[in-house]
Scaffold this motif. Structure first.
Motif, PDB file in Angstrom:
ATOM      1  N   VAL A 149       7.407 -21.906  -2.913  1.00 51.82           N
ATOM      2  CA  VAL A 149       6.659 -20.374  -4.045  1.00 51.82           C
ATOM      3  C   VAL A 149       6.666 -19.393  -2.712  1.00 51.82           C
ATOM      4  CG1 VAL A 149       5.651 -19.561  -5.657  1.00 51.82           C
ATOM      5  CG2 VAL A 149       6.569 -21.229  -6.596  1.00 51.82           C
ATOM      6  N   THR A 150       6.035 -17.837  -2.485  1.00 52.63           N
ATOM      7  CA  THR A 150       5.795 -17.060  -1.771  1.00 52.63           C
ATOM      8  C   THR A 150       5.026 -16.423  -2.092  1.00 52.63           C
ATOM      9  OG1 THR A 150       7.716 -17.422  -0.355  1.00 52.63           O
ATOM     10  CG2 THR A 150       6.142 -15.925   0.013  1.00 52.63           C
ATOM     11  N   LEU A 151       4.040 -16.325  -2.058  1.00 52.54           N
ATOM     12  CA  LEU A 151       3.078 -15.158  -3.208  1.00 52.54           C
ATOM     13  C   LEU A 151       2.980 -13.878  -1.989  1.00 52.54           C
ATOM     14  CD1 LEU A 151       0.422 -17.506  -4.617  1.00 52.54           C
ATOM     15  CD2 LEU A 151       2.141 -16.483  -6.000  1.00 52.54           C
ATOM     16  N   GLY A 152       3.995 -12.397  -2.622  1.00 56.87           N
ATOM     17  CA  GLY A 152       2.890 -11.313  -1.711  1.00 56.87           C
ATOM     18  C   GLY A 152       1.557 -11.338  -1.592  1.00 56.87           C
ATOM     19  N   ARG A 153       1.194 -10.032  -1.012  1.00 54.69           N
ATOM     20  CA  ARG A 153      -0.410  -9.893  -0.620  1.00 54.69           C
ATOM     21  C   ARG A 153      -0.745  -9.513  -1.397  1.00 54.69           C
ATOM     22  NH1 ARG A 153      -2.456  -7.205   4.298  1.00 54.69           N
ATOM     23  NH2 ARG A 153      -5.061  -6.808   4.117  1.00 54.69           N
ATOM     24  N   GLY A 154      -2.175 -10.029  -2.170  1.00 59.50           N
ATOM     25  CA  GLY A 154      -3.220  -9.717  -3.110  1.00 59.50           C
ATOM     26  C   GLY A 154      -2.052 -10.152  -4.460  1.00 59.50           C
ATOM     27  N   THR A 155      -1.679 -10.805  -4.838  1.00 63.73           N
ATOM     28  CA  THR A 155      -0.936 -11.375  -5.717  1.00 63.73           C
ATOM     29  C   THR A 155      -1.519 -12.552  -6.726  1.00 63.73           C
ATOM     30  OG1 THR A 155       1.333 -10.299  -4.837  1.00 63.73           O
ATOM     31  CG2 THR A 155       1.736 -12.060  -6.708  1.00 63.73           C
TER      32      THR A 155
ATOM     33  N   LEU B 192       2.381  -1.528   8.718  1.00 62.36           N
ATOM     34  CA  LEU B 192       2.059  -1.512   7.254  1.00 62.36           C
ATOM     35  C   LEU B 192       2.940  -2.074   6.688  1.00 62.36           C
ATOM     36  CD1 LEU B 192       1.523   2.076   6.424  1.00 62.36           C
ATOM     37  CD2 LEU B 192       0.019   0.833   7.586  1.00 62.36           C
ATOM     38  N   ARG B 193       3.569  -3.753   7.319  1.00 57.10           N
ATOM     39  CA  ARG B 193       4.733  -4.390   6.347  1.00 57.10           C
ATOM     40  C   ARG B 193       3.955  -5.384   6.267  1.00 57.10           C
ATOM     41  NH1 ARG B 193       9.879  -3.723   7.842  1.00 57.10           N
ATOM     42  NH2 ARG B 193      10.750  -6.204   7.399  1.00 57.10           N
ATOM     43  N   GLY B 194       4.413  -5.931   4.745  1.00 53.73           N
ATOM     44  CA  GLY B 194       3.660  -6.658   4.349  1.00 53.73           C
ATOM     45  C   GLY B 194       1.982  -7.301   4.152  1.00 53.73           C
ATOM     46  N   ARG B 195       1.916  -5.570   3.239  1.00 57.46           N
ATOM     47  CA  ARG B 195       0.293  -5.661   2.784  1.00 57.46           C
ATOM     48  C   ARG B 195       0.739  -5.354   1.585  1.00 57.46           C
ATOM     49  NH1 ARG B 195      -2.860  -4.816   7.349  1.00 57.46           N
ATOM     50  NH2 ARG B 195      -2.084  -4.861   9.451  1.00 57.46           N
ATOM     51  N   GLY B 196       1.076  -5.658   0.789  1.00 60.81           N
ATOM     52  CA  GLY B 196       1.789  -5.266  -0.946  1.00 60.81           C
ATOM     53  C   GLY B 196       1.707  -3.654  -1.254  1.00 60.81           C
ATOM     54  N   LEU B 197       2.118  -3.011  -0.934  1.00 55.49           N
ATOM     55  CA  LEU B 197       1.433  -1.613  -1.018  1.00 55.49           C
ATOM     56  C   LEU B 197       2.787  -1.066  -1.694  1.00 55.49           C
ATOM     57  CD1 LEU B 197       1.538  -0.511   3.128  1.00 55.49           C
ATOM     58  CD2 LEU B 197      -0.333  -1.148   1.614  1.00 55.49           C
ATOM     59  N   ARG B 198       2.362  -0.102  -2.738  1.00 56.06           N
ATOM     60  CA  ARG B 198       2.573   0.703  -3.374  1.00 56.06           C
ATOM     61  C   ARG B 198       2.906   1.850  -3.097  1.00 56.06           C
ATOM     62  NH1 ARG B 198       0.319   4.436  -6.884  1.00 56.06           N
ATOM     63  NH2 ARG B 198      -2.109   3.583  -6.536  1.00 56.06           N
ATOM     64  N   LEU B 199       2.816   2.444  -2.607  1.00 58.04           N
ATOM     65  CA  LEU B 199       2.396   3.812  -1.665  1.00 58.04           C
ATOM     66  C   LEU B 199       1.779   4.420  -0.521  1.00 58.04           C
ATOM     67  CD1 LEU B 199       2.135   7.003  -3.879  1.00 58.04           C
ATOM     68  CD2 LEU B 199       1.276   6.540  -1.768  1.00 58.04           C
ATOM     69  N   VAL B 200       2.490   4.760  -0.326  1.00 55.52           N
ATOM     70  CA  VAL B 200       1.972   5.282   1.384  1.00 55.52           C
ATOM     71  C   VAL B 200       1.970   7.127   1.352  1.00 55.52           C
ATOM     72  CG1 VAL B 200       2.212   5.381   4.020  1.00 55.52           C
ATOM     73  CG2 VAL B 200       2.842   3.448   2.653  1.00 55.52           C
ATOM     74  N   ASN B 201       0.989   7.624   1.639  1.00 48.64           N
ATOM     75  CA  ASN B 201       1.326   9.269   1.398  1.00 48.64           C
ATOM     76  C   ASN B 201       0.407   9.409   2.973  1.00 48.64           C
ATOM     77  OD1 ASN B 201       0.568  12.138   0.173  1.00 48.64           O
ATOM     78  ND2 ASN B 201      -1.611  11.574   1.045  1.00 48.64           N
ATOM     79  N   ASN B 202       1.102  10.498   3.355  1.00 45.49           N
ATOM     80  CA  ASN B 202       1.113  11.331   5.190  1.00 45.49           C
ATOM     81  C   ASN B 202       0.955  12.331   4.551  1.00 45.49           C
ATOM     82  OD1 ASN B 202       1.313  12.227   7.644  1.00 45.49           O
ATOM     83  ND2 ASN B 202       4.320  11.395   7.402  1.00 45.49           N
ATOM     84  N   TRP B 203      -0.726  12.638   4.919  1.00 48.95           N
ATOM     85  CA  TRP B 203      -1.868  13.603   4.490  1.00 48.95           C
ATOM     86  C   TRP B 203      -1.432  14.489   6.187  1.00 48.95           C
ATOM     87  CZ3 TRP B 203      -7.826  13.963   3.548  1.00 48.95           C
ATOM     88  CH2 TRP B 203      -7.967  15.432   3.259  1.00 48.95           C
ATOM     89  N   GLU B 204      -0.750  16.171   5.819  1.00 50.90           N
ATOM     90  CA  GLU B 204      -0.763  16.853   7.012  1.00 50.90           C
ATOM     91  C   GLU B 204      -2.168  17.450   7.069  1.00 50.90           C
ATOM     92  OE1 GLU B 204       0.918  20.691   9.608  1.00 50.90           O
ATOM     93  OE2 GLU B 204       2.436  19.364   7.294  1.00 50.90           O
ATOM     94  N   PHE B 205      -3.684  16.950   7.417  1.00 51.73           N
ATOM     95  CA  PHE B 205      -4.450  17.532   7.033  1.00 51.73           C
ATOM     96  C   PHE B 205      -5.120  18.739   7.935  1.00 51.73           C
ATOM     97  CE2 PHE B 205      -6.511  14.091   9.445  1.00 51.73           C
ATOM     98  CZ  PHE B 205      -7.175  14.469  10.555  1.00 51.73           C
ATOM     99  N   ALA B 206      -4.923  18.562   9.503  1.00 49.07           N
ATOM    100  CA  ALA B 206      -5.258  19.857   9.750  1.00 49.07           C
ATOM    101  C   ALA B 206      -3.822  20.432  10.675  1.00 49.07           C
ATOM    102  CB  ALA B 206      -6.398  19.646  10.900  1.00 49.07           C
TER     103      ALA B 206
END
Length: 686
Positions: free
Chosen positions: A352-358, A541-555
């Motif tokens: 059994v393999t559990l994802g990060r934070g599962t 950012l692979r294998g970190r249990g991510l739901r969303l990655v937002n790219n903010w062009e802030f300047a």
């Protein structure tokens, strides 16, 4: 408690101004002299109340009697981006800390001394919730829960839409909306509460709430099923009606074994020392018996539940809960029972393999069957229990189970699940509301996406992002089109080595000219251009249990010596437990994804999110002539940037450029301090 007149009867002063803009401006333009005079009286009155034990007892009775109502108020004002377990505990902590007995009501809010006990309690809750909106890293002393994760039950059709709409508001705007709709305050009373809670720009909060929050139905229909007040009082927004799941059991087991090992070593050392000093045998007086292991949870038996075709059509809630059961072997009860047994009791040797934070452990209740079929030579069963996904794979007798968290999903982040990875590529199962699928290379925004065939929801193999190209030569992502998601515009998902694909979004700079396409879908020309220059960061950012990655062009601004325009990007990777990694990059003119310079990398930080949207950062840049420049940039509300150290200077702007002395190598970037328009100061990320 209700306040004010009936909202169905408009104030005569506002009939000619339906939006109430003039009235709000007059309220916000209160005389400073009158406020100072009132504050002096408040100081005396509040000190007396603080020493009045009768007031403390009355307030305690009020808090206990209205506890569920007050906790719901705190829960709705807290940032929805906060992980739900932490948000529940924070809401209870705010209410339990609302009794008088401190000087926290004194200071910048004249008029609070004349408030009733109930209004003072509500003020303390609102003020505390707004403080947590500014910094979600604060932790409450009580209550604390170990071994369990708590969250409100899953809602029906309309609750997710309201949750998402509230999440798009700032903390003050969300507080204004909740006070108006849930507590029934009129606009003037809600504004007074925000002013007393320390909100500087009350008018902006009111305007934002009116424009961005769900519109409540007229007061005459406020009790109708499906109205906003009725929905806000439903169980999904009630932090006193909770579901419980175990936390990471395997991690706790490892910690327990480590603690037992340390205890055994300490006991052995103590015994040796006792004998070495001539002590008696410690076992002479009788020995203790080791504690027995806690009994295992009883497994859930029976086959999984099937979801009928089209279950998602009649609801506005689009996530894994309404996926239809699909696959050619969905009626193979022996197979699906075997998959459920592997999840409930994996003692048969199935790894059994559990994802990060599962969370570990068996499914909560009878799991739902999302898919069962043969995929690229292996048999695959996909299950869900409301908060997790489980993929059972039988590859010629080699059986495995992968479990990953799936809560807090929406119509986009619940759009694709990886069924199978093999040398031919990655095959995904798409949500039933997805109409079209294609593959796009993030590194080449000018290229058209390549259509991807879909059979019974399963895609043809697409390139594996983990092995597609060395040196970030290509970054393949999934491009989906759905009439029920992203206003029928394409949106992007990336396979970052997880069970479910990760949604990629984009946030434009402050001077962005809106084109009518939802910018968060990351499919506009500008969004694709920015992602093409920052795509290589996804590999980190692979294998970190991510739901969303937002790219903010802030300047973005021009560099010296007519070099061209530079860009600053901040990637915030949202996991499902409230944390998130942050990657800040500087892209000089002409830089591609491989030429991006990573300036800051933070773990578990609220930076570049609604909870930390004021940042400033800097780096060194070398021009074509060989000169070195310190370049610094801040976000939208930064009004001044000051550098101190080896080089120093300041600018009354969001950016700062300082030339280093000629003939010197650049030292580490100096310390930065930025002044924000609300009067606060921030320092360099790090």
């Amino acid at each position: 408690m209700r306040h004010g007149r009936d909202e169905s009867t408009p104030d005569p002063a506002t009939r000619s101004d339906p939006n109430g803009t003039g009235a709000r401006a007059r309220r916000s333009d209160r005389s400073t002299r009158d406020r100072a005079r009132q504050a002096r009286g408040d100081l005396v009155a509040l000190c007396r109340r603080r020493l009045d034990q009768g007031a403390v007892r009355r307030t305690e009775a009020l808090v206990v009697g209205r506890y569920p109502e007050l906790v719901r108020l705190a829960y709705l004002i807290l940032p929805p981006a906060m992980e739900r377990h932490r948000r529940v505990l924070a809401a209870h902590a705010l209410v339990q800390d609302a009794l008088p007995g401190r000087l926290r009501d004194l200071g910048r809010a004249p008029g609070v001394a004349g408030m009733s006990d109930a209004d003072l309690v509500r003020l303390r809750i609102v003020r505390g919730a707004l403080r947590l909106n500014r910094s979600t890293r604060r932790r409450a002393l009580l209550p604390q829960v170990w071994g369990l994760r708590l969250f409100p039950p899953t809602g029906g059709a309309d609750e997710p839409a309201i949750e998402q709409a509230l999440g798009r508001l700032s903390g003050p705007a969300r507080a204004f909306f909740v006070l108006r709709v849930l507590d029934g305050l009129d606009p003037g009373e809600a504004s007074e509460f925000l002013l007393a809670a320390g909100v500087e720009d009350v008018l902006a909060a009111e305007t934002e709430a009116d424009a961005g929050a769900p519109e409540p139905r007229p007061a005459a229909h406020s009790d109708a099923p499906g109205s906003v007040p009725d929905l806000l009082r439903a169980d999904p927004f009630d932090p006193c009606t909770l579901r419980a799941t175990p936390s990471d059991l395997l991690r706790r087991r490892r910690r327990r074994h480590t603690a037992l090992g340390v205890l055994a070593s300490a006991t052995m050392i103590a015994t040796i020392a006792w004998h070495a000093t001539g002590g008696t045998d410690p076992s002479a007086g009788g020995g203790g018996r080791a504690d027995r292991a806690a009994p295992a949870a009883q497994p859930v038996g029976g086959p999984p539940r099937s979801i009928p075709t089209g279950a998602w059509v009649g609801t506005t809630r689009l996530d894994f809960d309404v996926w239809s059961t699909r696959g050619t072997r969905a009626r193979d009860e022996a197979l699906t029972r075997r998959a459920v047994r592997a999840w409930t009791d994996p003692a048969d040797g199935t790894p059994v393999t559990l994802g990060r934070g599962t969370a570990a452990g068996p499914p909560t209740g009878a799991p739902r069957l999302l898919y069962a079929g043969d995929v690229a030579g292996a048999t695959v069963v996909l299950l869900a229990d409301g908060t997790r996904l489980a993929r059972y794979t039988d590859d010629h007798g080699r059986r495995t189970l992968d479990v990953a968290a799936a809560d807090d999903s929406d119509e986009r982040s619940a759009s694709a699940v990886v069924l199978r990875r093999d040398p031919s590529g990655v095959r995904m199962l798409l949500a039933p509301w997805v109409d079209e699928a294609a593959v796009r290379d993030l590194r080449r925004p000018e290229d058209k996406s390549r259509p991807l065939a879909i059979t019974d929801g399963v895609t043809a193999p697409m390139p594996d992002l983990g092995t597609a190209g060395k040196g970030c030569a290509t970054v393949p992502v999934l491009e989906l089109l759905a009439g029920r998601a992203a206003d029928n515009h394409p949106y992007l998902l990336a396979d970052l080595g997880e069970l479910s694909a990760t949604h990629l979004t984009y946030m434009p700079p402050p001077d962005y000219v809106h084109t009518g396409r939802p910018v968060e879908a990351a499919s506009s020309e500008r969004a694709l251009g920015v992602w093409s220059r920052t795509a290589c960061a996804l590999d980190t950012l692979r294998g970190r249990g991510l739901r969303l990655v937002n790219n903010w062009e802030f300047a973005h601004f021009d560099l010296p010596e007519a070099a061209g325009e530079a860009m600053w990007s901040c990637l915030h990777a949202f996991d499902r437990t409230g944390g998130g990694d942050v990657v800040v990059q500087f892209l000089p003119p002409g830089a591609t994804a491989t030429g991006a310079q990573t300036v800051n990398r933070l773990a578990d930080s609220p930076a570049c999110s609604r909870s930390g949207n004021d940042i400033v950062t800097s780096t060194w840049w070398r021009s074509r002539t060989g000169a070195w420049y310190l370049v610094a940039a801040g976000t939208r509300d930064v009004a001044k940037v000051t550098a101190s150290g080896p080089v120093s200077g300041s600018a009354d702007a969001r950016q700062l450029v300082i030339k280093a002395p000629p003939g010197t190598l650049p030292p580490p970037p100096p310390a930065l301090v930025a002044n924000v328009r609300n009067g606060s100061t921030i320092k360099t990320l790090g």
